[in-house]
Enzyme design. Structure first.
Site, short mmCIF file in Angstrom:
data_model
loop_
_atom_site.label_atom_id
_atom_site.label_comp_id
_atom_site.label_asym_id
_atom_site.label_seq_id
_atom_site.Cartn_x
_atom_site.Cartn_y
_atom_site.Cartn_z
N GLU A 1 0.18 -0.73 -16.47
CA GLU A 1 1.74 -0.37 -16.24
C GLU A 1 2.32 0.35 -17.21
O GLU A 1 3.08 1.30 -16.56
CB GLU A 1 2.44 -1.71 -16.17
CG GLU A 1 1.84 -2.75 -15.05
CD GLU A 1 1.59 -2.42 -13.88
OE1 GLU A 1 2.28 -1.28 -13.37
OE2 GLU A 1 0.80 -2.61 -12.85
N GLY B 1 15.75 -0.87 14.09
CA GLY B 1 16.81 -1.06 15.20
C GLY B 1 16.51 -0.58 16.44
O GLY B 1 17.59 -0.61 17.23
N ASP C 1 -3.25 2.15 -6.34
CA ASP C 1 -2.74 3.49 -6.72
C ASP C 1 -3.55 4.63 -6.19
O ASP C 1 -3.12 5.67 -5.85
CB ASP C 1 -3.07 3.29 -8.21
CG ASP C 1 -2.17 2.32 -9.04
OD1 ASP C 1 -1.07 1.86 -8.41
OD2 ASP C 1 -2.58 1.99 -10.09
N THR D 1 15.19 -2.24 18.95
CA THR D 1 15.65 -3.42 19.86
C THR D 1 17.25 -3.55 20.00
O THR D 1 17.83 -4.06 20.95
CB THR D 1 14.70 -4.53 19.65
OG1 THR D 1 13.48 -4.22 19.54
CG2 THR D 1 14.99 -5.56 20.82
#
Length: 499
Positions: A338, A116, A412, A118
């Site tokens: 996973e 934020g 990873d 700008t």
């Protein structure tokens, strides 16, 4: 000219021409000149946007400017407070004169992209009732020497002229990516960069805080450490404001701002979304709300539900689901990979796994979604080592089942290496508290390898003890493509009880 004036002219011109003809005057040149002048007048009015029937066709109606206030910016209360205090020096003339305070010439905002900076600059212009002129550092970079310096001069000249024209007492110039032109000068830069930076320094030195209109330069960067010391000294950028990633309270504020124009279901918990979006910037949070609305529209739902928001968080974090078709062998390898992450995560931090998924998303063929954690800014050595083990869990599980790794572990390993570097930088390794410039490449490589080898061995021991959980979870994951955290923990608990 009013419509009555036009009617008088329309009636008067033929009478005058008739009178001149009656008097024996040659009216052809006069009529011809009148036609030419009338045509030129009509074309001029059309080009100016006021021509046509009734004087309205082609007219551009200006809309009032849309102002941005500090109240419209969420998650940056500390930065907004610091900025307001600095801006008060620009508008409280009598008070600063009483105490002999010199108004600021420049404010430097530093922070990650999307936080934020700008928006804060635009709100600062509204707060001080100033002209706002913006440019990016890359706009001043040209291959031709002197062009960038000329643009710097034009930028300051434009700010002053606009302030005078609009009767404003001050103007704010905002330069984004100032590190492009304000980098440290070491003699190796292109001459154009040096000239542009020198011109910027000259313009800042030429800002007289008692002159009207007053000029304030606000700049933004993601890399303050790369800026030239001449820019950072007092008298130029007098205030340095950090614009950090928002904490949970800030994220909730940002989410509430962006939900105002969206139909949100009554049972939606924005507090939960704020927890799930740890580490998100303001721009990412805005994207979460936008993507959630898109999901609701796709499903032809009248309200945005908690499920839509969860999908949006996943998309912003990891990308959209893809249509990649994988072989059965690849699916099994991805599932094992996973599950390795999930088992290690649940082992080192019980209750942390929210979901294990086998669906391709972004560049990933599968992913583990973790439960939201509390905002944390200080990390101990055991915590970082546990995070490294979680990152290594996928590759180690592939080694256990296949005897070798795959290219799916590259991301990873990048994460693990960054964590190791954080440990070394923080003095949490056998190297102790060191200046990295004094550490040789061989010493660094040796320490990096020793840490990873030790944690790989520990991760291998952990996963080897949970082989039955692999086998039970693998069948469910391949069949259903998703495995919830609660169901996964039940399998972990069953194994622990049986053991």
């Amino acid at each position: 000219m009013s419509k009555y004036g036009k009617e008088i002219m329309i009636g008067l011109v033929p009478v005058v021409i008739a009178f001149l003809v009656f008097m024996g005057v040659n009216v052809v040149p006069i009529v011809l000149m009148g036609v030419i002048l009338g045509s030129l007048f009509y074309m001029t009015r059309m080009r100016a946007g006021v021509g046509g029937v009734g004087g309205d066709r082609g007219k551009t109606k200006s809309k009032p400017p849309a102002y941005l206030t500090f109240e419209d910016i969420g998650g940056q209360e500390r930065a907004k407070g610091e900025l307001k205090e600095a801006l008060d020096f620009l508008i409280k003339h009598e008070e600063i004169k009483k105490f002999g305070i010199r108004p600021l010439k420049g404010i430097l905002m530093e922070g990650p992209p999307g936080t934020g900076k700008t928006l804060l600059a635009k709100a600062a212009a509204h707060y001080t009732n100033s002209i706002y002129v913006a440019a990016s550092g890359s706009e001043f970079v040209e291959m031709y020497v002197g062009v960038g310096a000329g643009r710097i001069r034009d930028l300051f000249k434009e700010a002053r002229q606009r302030a005078v024209k609009e009767n404003k007492e001050s103007a704010i110039i905002f330069i984004d990516e100032i590190d492009v032109i304000g980098g440290k000068r070491d003699g190796g830069q292109h001459k154009e960069y040096d000239q542009t930076l020198n011109q910027l320094l000259t313009e800042m030195d030429g800002i007289h805080t008692t002159d009207a209109p007053r000029i304030l330069l606000i700049a933004a960067t993601n890399r303050k450490e790369t800026l030239d010391s001449a820019l950072l000294r007092p008298g130029r950028f007098d205030r340095h404001i950090n614009v950090d990633l928002p904490d949970k309270k800030g994220r909730l504020h940002i989410l509430n701002i962006h939900m105002r124009n969206k139909p949100i279901a009554d049972d939606v918990s924005m507090d939960k979304v704020a927890e799930e979006t740890y580490g998100f910037s303001g721009a990412q949070l805005e994207s979460v709300m936008n993507e959630a609305a898109i999901y609701a529209m796709r499903e032809q739902s009248e309200l945005i539900s908690q499920g839509h928001l969860s999908k949006a968080v996943d998309k912003v974090m990891m990308g959209e689901k893809t249509d990649r078709e994988t072989t059965s062998d690849e699916r099994k390898r991805v599932a094992i990979h996973e599950l390795g992450h999930a088992i290690v995560a649940e082992h080192v931090r019980p209750g942390s796994v929210a979901q294990v998924a086998l669906s391709p998303r972004g560049k990933a063929l599968g992913y583990v979604r973790h439960q939201p954690q509390q905002d944390q800014y200080l990390y101990t050595k055991p915590f970082i080592e546990n995070q490294i083990m979680v990152a290594l869990g996928g590759a180690v599980s592939e080694e256990i089942f296949y005897g070798h790794r795959s290219t799916g572990s590259k991301g990873d390993f990048d994460q693990a290496l960054q964590l190791v570097q954080t440990m070394i930088d923080s003095g949490l390794t056998e190297l102790g508290i060191v200046n990295l410039q004094m550490v040789t490449k061989e010493e660094y490589t040796k320490e990096n390898g020793a840490i990873l080898d030790r944690l790989i061995a520990t991760t291998h021991e952990v996963l080897a003890n949970y082989r039955p959980v692999f086998e039970q979870s693998l069948e469910i994951l391949i069949k259903e493509e998703t495995l919830s955290g609660d169901r996964f923990r039940e399998l972990m608990k069953q194994f622990s009880t049986a053991a």
